[in-house]
Every structure is written in structure tokens, then in C-alpha cells.
Design a protein around this motif. Structure first.
Motif, PDB file in Angstrom:
ATOM      1  N   PRO A   1      38.897-118.104 102.994  1.00  0.00           N
ATOM      2  CA  PRO A   1      38.457-119.404 102.474  1.00  0.00           C
ATOM      3  C   PRO A   1      36.961-119.666 102.605  1.00  0.00           C
ATOM      4  CG  PRO A   1      39.738-119.665 104.500  1.00  0.00           C
ATOM      5  CD  PRO A   1      39.896-118.250 104.066  1.00  0.00           C
ATOM      6  N   GLU A   2      36.351-119.223 103.702  1.00  0.00           N
ATOM      7  CA  GLU A   2      34.924-119.489 103.864  1.00  0.00           C
ATOM      8  C   GLU A   2      34.099-118.710 102.851  1.00  0.00           C
ATOM      9  OE1 GLU A   2      36.909-118.518 106.348  1.00  0.00           O
ATOM     10  OE2 GLU A   2      37.069-120.333 107.590  1.00  0.00           O
ATOM     11  N   ARG A   3      34.428-117.425 102.680  1.00  0.00           N
ATOM     12  CA  ARG A   3      33.692-116.616 101.712  1.00  0.00           C
ATOM     13  C   ARG A   3      33.947-117.115 100.286  1.00  0.00           C
ATOM     14  NH1 ARG A   3      35.280-110.572 103.079  1.00  0.00           N
ATOM     15  NH2 ARG A   3      37.118-111.575 104.015  1.00  0.00           N
ATOM     16  N   PHE A   4      35.189-117.500 100.024  1.00  0.00           N
ATOM     17  CA  PHE A   4      35.526-118.033  98.706  1.00  0.00           C
ATOM     18  C   PHE A   4      34.703-119.288  98.420  1.00  0.00           C
ATOM     19  CE2 PHE A   4      38.007-120.944  96.076  1.00  0.00           C
ATOM     20  CZ  PHE A   4      38.301-120.153  94.980  1.00  0.00           C
ATOM     21  N   GLU A   5      34.700-120.220  99.343  1.00  0.00           N
ATOM     22  CA  GLU A   5      33.956-121.461  99.131  1.00  0.00           C
ATOM     23  C   GLU A   5      32.468-121.186  98.927  1.00  0.00           C
ATOM     24  OE1 GLU A   5      32.454-125.362 101.567  1.00  0.00           O
ATOM     25  OE2 GLU A   5      34.230-124.335 102.309  1.00  0.00           O
ATOM     26  N   HIS A   6      31.921-120.245  99.685  1.00  0.00           N
ATOM     27  CA  HIS A   6      30.492-119.910  99.538  1.00  0.00           C
ATOM     28  C   HIS A   6      30.198-119.413  98.135  1.00  0.00           C
ATOM     29  CE1 HIS A   6      26.535-118.207 100.312  1.00  0.00           C
ATOM     30  NE2 HIS A   6      26.973-117.076  99.783  1.00  0.00           N
ATOM     31  N   GLU A   7      31.010-118.517  97.613  1.00  0.00           N
ATOM     32  CA  GLU A   7      30.765-117.969  96.276  1.00  0.00           C
ATOM     33  C   GLU A   7      30.927-119.041  95.205  1.00  0.00           C
ATOM     34  OE1 GLU A   7      29.409-115.210  95.808  1.00  0.00           O
ATOM     35  OE2 GLU A   7      29.715-114.268  97.760  1.00  0.00           O
ATOM     36  N   VAL A   8      31.921-119.904  95.359  1.00  0.00           N
ATOM     37  CA  VAL A   8      32.135-120.968  94.381  1.00  0.00           C
ATOM     38  C   VAL A   8      30.970-121.946  94.390  1.00  0.00           C
ATOM     39  CG1 VAL A   8      33.576-122.969  93.827  1.00  0.00           C
ATOM     40  CG2 VAL A   8      34.637-120.762  94.346  1.00  0.00           C
TER      41      VAL A   8
ATOM     42  N   THR B   1      27.905-121.436  95.421  1.00  0.00           N
ATOM     43  CA  THR B   1      26.696-120.772  94.938  1.00  0.00           C
ATOM     44  C   THR B   1      26.685-120.734  93.419  1.00  0.00           C
ATOM     45  OG1 THR B   1      26.538-119.404  96.931  1.00  0.00           O
ATOM     46  CG2 THR B   1      25.388-118.618  94.966  1.00  0.00           C
ATOM     47  N   PHE B   2      27.812-120.402  92.826  1.00  0.00           N
ATOM     48  CA  PHE B   2      27.912-120.338  91.376  1.00  0.00           C
ATOM     49  C   PHE B   2      27.736-121.727  90.753  1.00  0.00           C
ATOM     50  CE2 PHE B   2      30.471-120.730  87.520  1.00  0.00           C
ATOM     51  CZ  PHE B   2      29.922-119.737  86.725  1.00  0.00           C
ATOM     52  N   LEU B   3      28.442-122.710  91.270  1.00  0.00           N
ATOM     53  CA  LEU B   3      28.379-124.051  90.688  1.00  0.00           C
ATOM     54  C   LEU B   3      26.985-124.654  90.806  1.00  0.00           C
ATOM     55  CD1 LEU B   3      31.790-125.539  91.890  1.00  0.00           C
ATOM     56  CD2 LEU B   3      31.204-124.735  89.596  1.00  0.00           C
ATOM     57  N   ARG B   4      26.313-124.406  91.902  1.00  0.00           N
ATOM     58  CA  ARG B   4      24.952-124.930  92.062  1.00  0.00           C
ATOM     59  C   ARG B   4      23.992-124.252  91.092  1.00  0.00           C
ATOM     60  NH1 ARG B   4      25.182-124.702  98.671  1.00  0.00           N
ATOM     61  NH2 ARG B   4      26.049-126.803  99.006  1.00  0.00           N
ATOM     62  N   SER B   5      24.269-123.005  90.763  1.00  0.00           N
ATOM     63  CA  SER B   5      23.406-122.285  89.827  1.00  0.00           C
ATOM     64  C   SER B   5      23.673-122.667  88.375  1.00  0.00           C
ATOM     65  CB  SER B   5      23.620-120.767  89.983  1.00  0.00           C
ATOM     66  OG  SER B   5      23.302-120.346  91.282  1.00  0.00           O
ATOM     67  N   HIS B   6      24.854-123.269  88.123  1.00  0.00           N
ATOM     68  CA  HIS B   6      25.240-123.615  86.750  1.00  0.00           C
ATOM     69  C   HIS B   6      25.794-125.042  86.717  1.00  0.00           C
ATOM     70  CE1 HIS B   6      24.738-119.391  85.714  1.00  0.00           C
ATOM     71  NE2 HIS B   6      25.479-119.098  86.765  1.00  0.00           N
ATOM     72  N   PRO B   7      24.954-126.039  86.960  1.00  0.00           N
ATOM     73  CA  PRO B   7      25.447-127.423  87.005  1.00  0.00           C
ATOM     74  C   PRO B   7      25.893-127.932  85.643  1.00  0.00           C
ATOM     75  CG  PRO B   7      23.058-127.380  87.141  1.00  0.00           C
ATOM     76  CD  PRO B   7      23.500-125.955  87.250  1.00  0.00           C
ATOM     77  N   GLY B   8      25.459-127.302  84.562  1.00  0.00           N
ATOM     78  CA  GLY B   8      25.886-127.719  83.227  1.00  0.00           C
ATOM     79  C   GLY B   8      24.937-128.717  82.607  1.00  0.00           C
TER      80      GLY B   8
END
Length: 264
Positions: free
Chosen positions: A248-255, A257-264
């Protein structure tokens, strides 16, 4: 739990937090409880909505003829009913295929795609004999005790270093599957071939897999990565199919990181 009526089906869902909408789509034999940790963790920055797909959790069973297009159209109607404005769409396993099906039929809805342990449908990612084997396994869900079916299925979801707590929690959830819903979902995914959607994806897309995943092995991820022009792939070492529950910790980190890089 909340619920809305969508095309004659009762669709249950959980929601919490405020911010850009993040829609969570669970895998087969599961429901919105699979996202408990992520909903709590990510609700500090996002409006997190996790649905129970038709035939799962507290939602109604769909008609026996329900196919992948029907699941996608139902999801699009759910997004409208709940009032989500261009959500980030995160799906695991069947939920990842559903996210692709949603994009294929309703490309204006997703702000981004986060595809975890995903397939282009079983029909689009697996050999015919493997598809037949998986459908047969789901057909057994009507013939054997739920507890036994859950134990056998959960054994394929984790690596050999998963914690007993993760196994026990997932087994409890899976043991409450809908017999009819599991069969309908399996047949819909077996018939689904979403490879034609891949080159049409134009939104930012994260592919997230575990390298110990025996259900979505590396060749499945390779084909999605090669087919989606906007894809970024991350592989987590020593993690199985249900990445979010096992790591869960690694999953949350990747999610994040991705969402912050692509706010839309």
C-alpha cells in the motif's frame, strides 16, 4: 455506503475527501472495500469515489447478457449521476479493463487513466486456452462453498511474501461474492478484446504492475505499454496482482506522484 439508481440497477459506492475526483474501480470477486486504505490516504487531496460494480458488493446483479460495453456505459451513467467532472480513473485488474472500455466508448470522461495489473480484456491479453480455464474457474463459484472458492482465488492474487493480514482481509471480502455477478463478469471479460482502444488513448496513463503477478504477467504489461502512446510504466518488485493491498505505501506513492504530475 451511498447508492444511486443507474439504468435500473442499484449502484452502491463510497466517497470521501475533497478535491479533483478520483474514481476507483475494483477487480473481479471484490468490491469497494478493496480500496479502504487508498480512500483514507488519498482523500486528503482528492474526492475519492469507489463503486461496487454491478453484481458486486451492495450493488444489484446485472442481466445475464451484460457485456463489457454494458459495464462501460453503466459506469459512464454512474459518473454523471454522482456528478463527477472528468475524474482520474484508476482500475485494478477487471477494473483496469473497465477503465479502458470506458475510454473507448466515452473518451471525454477520464482525465487520466491509472491501470493497475490491467488487461486489454482477457480476450485481448490472454491465449484462448487460458481464457477458457479462467472462465471455468469462475463457473465453479456456483458449485463449491464460497469460503473454498475465496481461498483458492486469493492464493493467485499475492506474492509469497504477502502478510497473513492481507491474505485474511482479502479472503473475507472475496468470500462474499455474488455467484451470478461473478459469472457474468467473467464471461464479459473473457469476450472483451480492447486492443483497438490502446492506440486511441490520448490522456496521461500510468501502468502499474507487480513483478510477481501470476494473473497479469509481464507480457500483458508489455503489450499495453507498447500499445498506449501516453503510457508510463512502473513495476514494483516482489509484489503480486493486488498491488494496492500487498504494497500500500509503494502503491500510494506511485499514484500520488503520477496524479501530481498530471493534474489535468
Amino acid at each position: 455506503m451511498r447508492s444511486v439508481d443507474v439504468e435500473g440497477l442499484r449502484i452502491a459506492y463510497r466517497t470521501q475527501g475533497e478535491g479533483p475526483p478520483l474514481l476507483l474501480l475494483h477487480g473481479g470477486m471484490a468490491d469497494s472495500r478493496a480500496w479502504r486504505r487508498e480512500a483514507n490516504a488519498l482523500s486528503d487531496a482528492y474526492t475519492v469515489v469507489a463503486w461496487d460494480a454491478p453484481g458486486c458488493g451492495q450493488s444489484s446483479d446485472p442481466p445475464a447478457s451484460f457485456g463489457m460495453d454494458d459495464y462501460a456505459d453503466c459506469l459512464a451513467a454512474f459518473v454523471e449521476a454522482v456528478g463527477l467532472d472528468r475524474p482520474h480513473v484508476l482500475g485494478l485488474s477487471f477494473g483496469g479493463g473497465l477503465a479502458l472500455a470506458l475510454y473507448g466508448r466515452h473518451p471525454a470522461i477520464p482525465r487520466s487513466l491509472l491501470l493497475v495489473s490491467a488487461y486489454a480484456g482477457w480476450g485481448g491479453s490472454l491465449a484462448p486456452e487460458e481464457v477458457r480455464r479462467r472462465v471455468a474457474a469462475f463457473e465453479r463459484a456456483a458449485e463449491i462453498p464460497r469460503a473454498r472458492m475465496a481461498e483458492e482465488f486469493v492464493a493467485t492474487l499475492f506474492s509469497d511474501v504477502a502478510t497473513p493480514e492481507a491474505l485474511e482481509e482479502t479472503t473475507r471480502m472475496v468470500s462474499e461474492y455474488h455467484v451470478a455477478g461473478a459469472r457474468i463478469m467473467a464471461h464479459a471479460f473473457a469476450d472483451a478484446d480492447l486492443r483497438d482502444v490502446l492506440p486511441r488513448v490520448r490522456v496521461p496513463t500510468l501502468l502499474l504492475y507487480g513483478d510477481a503477478d501470476v494473473r497479469s504477467p509481464a507480457f500483458v504489461a508489455d503489450e499495453l505499454e507498447a500499445g498506449i502512446p501516453t503510457a508510463t510504466r512502473v513495476t514494483l518488485p516482489r509484489v503480486g496482482h493486488v498491488v494496492n493491498i500487498e504494497a500500500p505505501e509503494r502503491f500510494e506513492h506511485e499514484v500520488r506522484t503520477f496524479l501530481r504530475s498530471h493534474p489535468g
